[in-house]
Scaffold this motif. Structure first.
Motif, PDB file in Angstrom:
ATOM      1  N   THR A  58       0.208  -2.715 -11.419  1.00  0.00           N
ATOM      2  CA  THR A  58      -0.943  -2.979 -10.565  1.00  0.00           C
ATOM      3  C   THR A  58      -2.176  -2.283 -11.143  1.00  0.00           C
ATOM      4  O   THR A  58      -2.087  -1.501 -12.095  1.00  0.00           O
ATOM      5  N   LYS A  59      -3.307  -2.573 -10.566  1.00  0.00           N
ATOM      6  CA  LYS A  59      -4.523  -1.855 -10.951  1.00  0.00           C
ATOM      7  C   LYS A  59      -4.469  -0.434 -10.376  1.00  0.00           C
ATOM      8  O   LYS A  59      -3.766  -0.170  -9.394  1.00  0.00           O
ATOM      9  N   HIS A  60      -5.205   0.483 -10.973  1.00  0.00           N
ATOM     10  CA  HIS A  60      -5.211   1.863 -10.493  1.00  0.00           C
ATOM     11  C   HIS A  60      -6.505   2.151  -9.740  1.00  0.00           C
ATOM     12  O   HIS A  60      -7.533   1.506  -9.952  1.00  0.00           O
ATOM     13  N   PRO A 100      -3.884   4.292  -1.350  1.00  0.00           N
ATOM     14  CA  PRO A 100      -4.391   3.051  -1.959  1.00  0.00           C
ATOM     15  C   PRO A 100      -3.751   1.813  -1.312  1.00  0.00           C
ATOM     16  O   PRO A 100      -2.660   1.883  -0.726  1.00  0.00           O
ATOM     17  N   GLU A 101      -4.431   0.679  -1.476  1.00  0.00           N
ATOM     18  CA  GLU A 101      -3.921  -0.619  -1.032  1.00  0.00           C
ATOM     19  C   GLU A 101      -4.027  -1.597  -2.198  1.00  0.00           C
ATOM     20  O   GLU A 101      -5.101  -1.801  -2.754  1.00  0.00           O
ATOM     21  N   TRP A 102      -2.890  -2.192  -2.554  1.00  0.00           N
ATOM     22  CA  TRP A 102      -2.858  -3.155  -3.668  1.00  0.00           C
ATOM     23  C   TRP A 102      -2.666  -4.593  -3.186  1.00  0.00           C
ATOM     24  O   TRP A 102      -3.393  -5.478  -3.576  1.00  0.00           O
ATOM     25  N   ASN A 103      -1.646  -4.814  -2.387  1.00  0.00           N
ATOM     26  CA  ASN A 103      -1.295  -6.147  -1.876  1.00  0.00           C
ATOM     27  C   ASN A 103      -1.144  -7.144  -3.034  1.00  0.00           C
ATOM     28  O   ASN A 103      -1.785  -8.190  -3.086  1.00  0.00           O
ATOM     29  N   GLN A 104      -0.288  -6.798  -3.960  1.00  0.00           N
ATOM     30  CA  GLN A 104      -0.038  -7.614  -5.149  1.00  0.00           C
ATOM     31  C   GLN A 104       1.425  -7.981  -5.208  1.00  0.00           C
ATOM     32  O   GLN A 104       2.304  -7.193  -4.826  1.00  0.00           O
ATOM     33  N   LYS A 159       0.845  -1.190   0.000  1.00  0.00           N
ATOM     34  CA  LYS A 159       0.000   0.000   0.000  1.00  0.00           C
ATOM     35  C   LYS A 159       0.882   1.241   0.000  1.00  0.00           C
ATOM     36  O   LYS A 159       2.116   1.166   0.131  1.00  0.00           O
ATOM     37  N   PHE A 173      -1.237   4.111  -9.531  1.00  0.00           N
ATOM     38  CA  PHE A 173      -0.915   2.711  -9.758  1.00  0.00           C
ATOM     39  C   PHE A 173       0.599   2.579  -9.701  1.00  0.00           C
ATOM     40  O   PHE A 173       1.340   3.569  -9.770  1.00  0.00           O
TER      41      PHE A 173
END
Length: 1009
Positions: A310-312, A319-323, A282, A298
């Motif tokens: 990552t996605k935007h 933001p939080e992605w966790n990818q 994140k 992103f």
């Protein structure tokens, strides 16, 4: 033509030999046999771990015959007192395992027995290679063993001066006997493989940097050991190849994993691959970029030419992605990792901040180490100065054993163009669990108080039962009352969790093609009673509801309604067959309380594929986007899709519990057609599959083979490539495994209340559709064509080729009986008088002592089994084009096999095939009729259909009874046997009297129309 071709053999060392003298030691030496040449090493006195480092060179007389030659290395113990020797073990290598010098490594082969009663142990280290260096002379034979000097362990007495690839001496270390590097020989010069100058000393040390450690692991290519062919006429290109790869646990030699210096990981059946993992968790306090003060962030992770995105998020500064992103170490083209945060824009994405990491400073993590904790990193601008905003990251180097591997975005699965996060879901690896299937048994007993729309007539009713897409109907009941009786069983397949309801509707057949619904009832499957045996299920009455909406007041006025009598249950005592019975991977019943503990563990390592056939074109060239699917029991696995690669390396390992040895593991290779906009609606194309029966695997042995992917097309059989697998079956309970061989193949309900063949085919079709529907809803989806191909749904359809193959299989089964009959015919005709006399003596002994017949038969079978043990198959069976009749099949028969059902061909072609089928069926009809005729003649012996023949036979029976009563049985048996084996001088060319009498008996052919 290479006239100087030679086979070089370097005898390196032996380990843990069997002691043979009174001091608990052995004086070992090695004898080599190849192409009618024999060489012998020096004797190592009193050493159970001798080191020779001696080289020998054999002349190859005929290079074209090399694959049929074998190299035998026998290890002996020298007994000086008696000038004799005793056997310590042997190693046998076929010509298929000989490789050029550049590919040769030292392998420690386990010593094999010479016979059943031999006792051996230990290993022999050999380095075998082929060379055409003209400066190398072949070795000369050694003198007698007692005259061999043993002072110089490195130089072989009597051997011509030869050139050796390694010149500089390096002390031999005992701990390095299982590391497969080129071992130096201190007594020979280097030949053409290393030029004329001296090579630098080769030292084995622990790598200082992680990158060096990865490169060391990558320098161990798999070696071809042996090729198998199921038949001598099977093409060599279609043969199964045994390999000796270097896996995570060490080098695989002869089914055993020879441990290396490194500790083995949990993924010991695949080659260890290193990845750079980047977990983007994140961000916080990101600066605003737009005029409105918003941000659409992103993250772009870049290393060299590879980048993952990552996605935007819309208007979000925290933001939080966790990818997770995984970059293959062997494809890295840069030493710096860049993590860039950008702002999504319509025209051009705006730069927000960046972080850079030196790959040489990234830590190495190998499970079971705890996952690396992510940290907050301050963003930098393009000049390297700190700016506002932080990003939480975790960066580490790991292997495919890492927990983040399955869900990560992979650089080796990336397309030449950037792949979006949405399309990246169809290229991930995934483990699927097929739903638990139940048989639903609906017993429709009766219905009462049926009210048809026309009051003047009795209804002609039937019951239609539906679960999802499955619809079955009872027979139409033409009753004389307003009640109907059926008492029919209808069977369906349902999957947990139960999403569909059981819907029953009673319908009245008003006229041709016109039915009216009298009433219906909806029963949730979750409320249906379950059973695991054959106990009686209590029946229930259900009220039928009107199919149309009625007024509430009208319902209150109605004092009664139509009702139906049902007995519904979920049968858990059966195994729901969702695949072909010949290739079943699970035979357990549905009810878990009937499951027995597992008998073993099956481990599969999907290593790589080579020589794949291009399945599509991209940028004007052929390519494939392949993935593998493995199926065993309820567990399906799918590897990641490797894009644009005709020689993909998967190196993924999976494990299953084994409950029955009579099951089959299926591994298929497919081309992913879901990438890109144009192929998003296409079907995934099949490349080939491999079947492995668990009962053919030895416990504890590692099978490393390269399987040819053979697929039958309408144009003929075609090899689509090769799939390299590593398989190991480990037994947990040997007693339970042996007990399984005494149990029925299917659960007992299949024998107590069996299904008909038609019911099984219908239920199997429904089960496959349900499994395909459920697995198709996963992410990534396992498409229907993949499930159907893995489950062999078309195996029951008619095929002229398959019918011929089954006929020849049957002939092969009876070939032993035919051979025995021919041998007995030769005995009766006295082709070999000595053998015939011996058979007469043996028969007389058995006739006099009949109690020896059964012991003799079983002893003979025991000896045959012991004799065949040394020739037992050491590899799993694989698809054979000769057995399948795929080599000589007619093109029209293949076109018929690949035709749809119902047919889509022209009427003229269908008429021709129908006539051909009629001719084949006519021959079968004749054979069946002849068999029936012989049986009817047996019945006619006592039926008085032919009164004279029956009278003759009855009188003969009376005389035979009197003779047998007064004559010992041994005398009768001996006379009958000698009469059958009488000399040809006492035989007639015409058939015997009993045969003539039998052929004259009447049959029912006269009654046939």
């Amino acid at each position: 033509m290479m006239t100087n071709l030679k086979l070089g053999v370097e005898v390196v060392s032996a380990h843990n030999l069997l002691p043979k003298d009174e001091h608990g030691s052995s004086s070992a030496f090695v004898e080599l046999y190849f192409d009618a040449q024999r060489f012998r090493s020096t004797i190592k006195e009193k050493d159970l771990n001798p080191v020779w480092n001696e080289s020998f060179y054999f002349n190859i007389s005929d290079p074209s015959n090399l694959h049929y030659l074998t190299l035998d290395a026998h290890v002996y113990n020298n007994i000086r007192a008696t000038n004799s020797r005793s056997f310590l073990g042997k190693v046998c290598l076929t010509g298929n395992s000989f490789v050029p010098y550049s590919d040769a490594v030292v392998l420690h082969y386990p010593l094999e027995k010479r016979g059943i009663f031999s006792r051996v142990r230990g290993e022999l280290g050999l380095k075998v290679y082929i060379t055409d260096d003209a400066s190398i002379k072949s070795s000369t034979p050694l003198p007698a063993i007692e005259s061999l000097p043993t002072k110089d362990p490195g130089l072989t007495y009597g051997e011509a001066p030869t050139l050796d690839p390694m010149s500089n001496p390096v002390p031999h270390k005992r701990v390095e006997r299982h590391t497969f590097h080129h071992l130096p020989n201190p007594n020979h010069q280097q030949h053409q493989h290393q030029n004329h100058s001296s090579a630098p000393a080769i030292t084995h040390h622990v790598p200082k940097y992680v990158a060096d450690e990865m490169k060391a692991a990558e320098t161990q290519p798999p070696k071809l050991v042996r090729m198998y062919s199921g038949s001598s006429s099977q093409p060599v290109d279609y043969a199964l190849k045994e390999t000796s790869p270097f896996l995570g646990g060490g080098r695989v030699v002869g089914g055993r994993v020879i441990r290396g210096d490194k500790t083995a990981s949990t993924y010991d059946l695949v080659e260890r691959m290193y990845f750079l993992y980047v977990r983007v968790v994140k961000a916080r306090d990101l600066p605003a970029m737009d005029v409105t003060g918003s941000l659409d962030p992103f993250v772009e992770v870049r290393i060299g030419n590879y980048r993952g995105i990552t996605k935007h998020f819309e208007k979000k500064q925290n933001p939080e992605w966790n990818q997770v992103f995984a970059f293959s170490r062997e494809r890295m083209q840069a030493s710096v990792l860049e993590v860039v945060i950008k702002d999504k824009d319509l025209v051009k994405d705006d730069f927000v901040g960046v972080m850079r990491f030196d790959i040489n400073e990234v830590p190495l993590r190998v499970p079971p180490d705890s996952p690396l904790a992510p940290e907050w990193y301050r963003l930098e601008d393009k000049k390297g100065e700190k700016i506002k905003g932080e990003l939480m990251l975790a960066v580490w180097i790991g292997t495919q054993a890492d927990e983040a591997f399955p869900d990560a975005w992979h650089s080796d699965a990336a397309t030449p163009v950037d792949i979006t996060p949405a399309s990246s879901t169809v290229i991930r690896s995934k483990v699927y669990h097929a739903p638990r299937l139940w048989y639903v048994r609906v017993n429709v007993v009766e219905a009462q108080d049926l009210v048809p729309s026309e009051k003047s007539r009795f209804p002609e009713v039937y019951v239609k039962v539906q679960i999802g897409n499955q619809v079955l109907k009872t027979k139409t009941c033409q009753a004389r009352t307003f009640s109907a009786l059926w008492n029919e069983d209808l069977l369906f397949v349902a999957a947990e969790p139960f999403e569909d309801h059981l819907v029953l509707s009673v319908e009245d057949r008003v006229g041709p093609g016109k039915d009216e619904i009298i009433g219906r009832v909806i029963i949730p499957l979750s409320s249906v009673e379950k059973r695991a045996d054959d106990r009686i299920i209590h029946s229930r009455w259900f009220n039928l509801e009107k199919p149309v909406a009625v007024d509430v007041d009208q319902l209150k006025k109605d004092k009664f309604s139509s009702r139906i009598h049902l007995r519904v249950c979920l049968d858990g005592g059966y195994h729901v067959l969702d695949e072909s019975t010949h290739y079943s991977s699970d035979l357990r019943p549905t009810a878990k309380q009937l499951w027995r503990p597992p008998i073993g563990i099956l481990e599969l390592g999907i290593l790589n594929a080579v020589g794949l056939h291009p399945m599509k074109t991209r940028d004007g060239r052929g390519t494939s986007d392949t993935y593998c699917v493995a199926k065993y029991g309820h567990k399906w696995v799918r590897t990641r899709t490797l894009i644009d690669n005709l020689s993909p390396k998967y190196n993924e390992q999976y494990t299953w519990e084994v409950f029955d040895p009579a099951t089959v593991l299926t591994v298929g290779v497919f081309d992913n057609s879901q990438l890109g906009e144009k192929g998003s609606n296409g079907k995934d194309l099949k490349i080939g599959k491999v079947r492995i029966r668990i009962s053919t695997l030895e416990t504890g042995r590692v099978y490393t083979h390269s399987y040819p992917l053979l697929v039958l097309h309408s144009s003929g059989v075609k090899k689509m490539g090769e799939l390299h697998l590593a398989i190991r079956f480990t037994c947990i309970s040997f007693a339970n495994m042996l007990y399984q061989y005494s149990r029925p193949l299917l659960p007992k309900m299949h024998y107590i209340r069996p299904f008909t063949v038609m019911q099984l085919d219908m239920l199997r079709h429904q089960a496959v559709n349900i499994v395909a529907l459920r697995l198709g809803r996963a992410e990534p989806p396992l498409r229907k064509e993949v499930v159907e191909y893995m489950s062999d749904v078309d195996s029951h359809l008619w095929s002229m080729r398959r019918s011929k193959a089954n006929f020849f299989r049957l002939m092969t089964v009876f070939s032993g009986l035919f051979a025995a009959g021919k041998w007995f015919g030769d005995i009766c005709m006295w082709k070999n008088p000595i053998t015939t006399v011996l058979v007469h003596v043996l028969y007389l002994m058995l006739a006099c002592f009949p109690e020896l017949i059964l012991p003799t038969v079983f002893l003979y079978m025991f000896l045959i089994g012991i004799w065949n043990y040394r020739y037992r198959p050491r590899y799993p069976p694989h698809m054979n084009t000769k057995i399948s009749q795929a080599e000589v099949v007619h093109p029209d028969e293949l076109d018929e096999e690949f035709d749809t059902f119902p047919t889509s061909r022209s009427p003229e072609l269908v008429r021709m095939r129908y006539d051909r089928l009629r001719s084949v069926a006519g021959r079968i009809q004749t054979v069946v009729g002849d068999i029936a005729t012989q049986g009817e003649r047996f019945q006619a012996l006592l039926s008085w259909r032919d009164p004279r023949a029956t009278a003759i036979f009855v009188i003969f029976c009376l005389v035979a009874a009197l003779v047998l009563f007064v004559t010992p049985f041994q005398v009768i048996a001996a006379l009958a046997g000698f009469y059958m084996m009488r000399h040809p001088r006492f035989r007639y060319r015409t058939p015997s009297v009993p045969i003539n009498f039998f052929r004259r008996l009447p049959s029912r052919t006269d009654s046939m129309l």
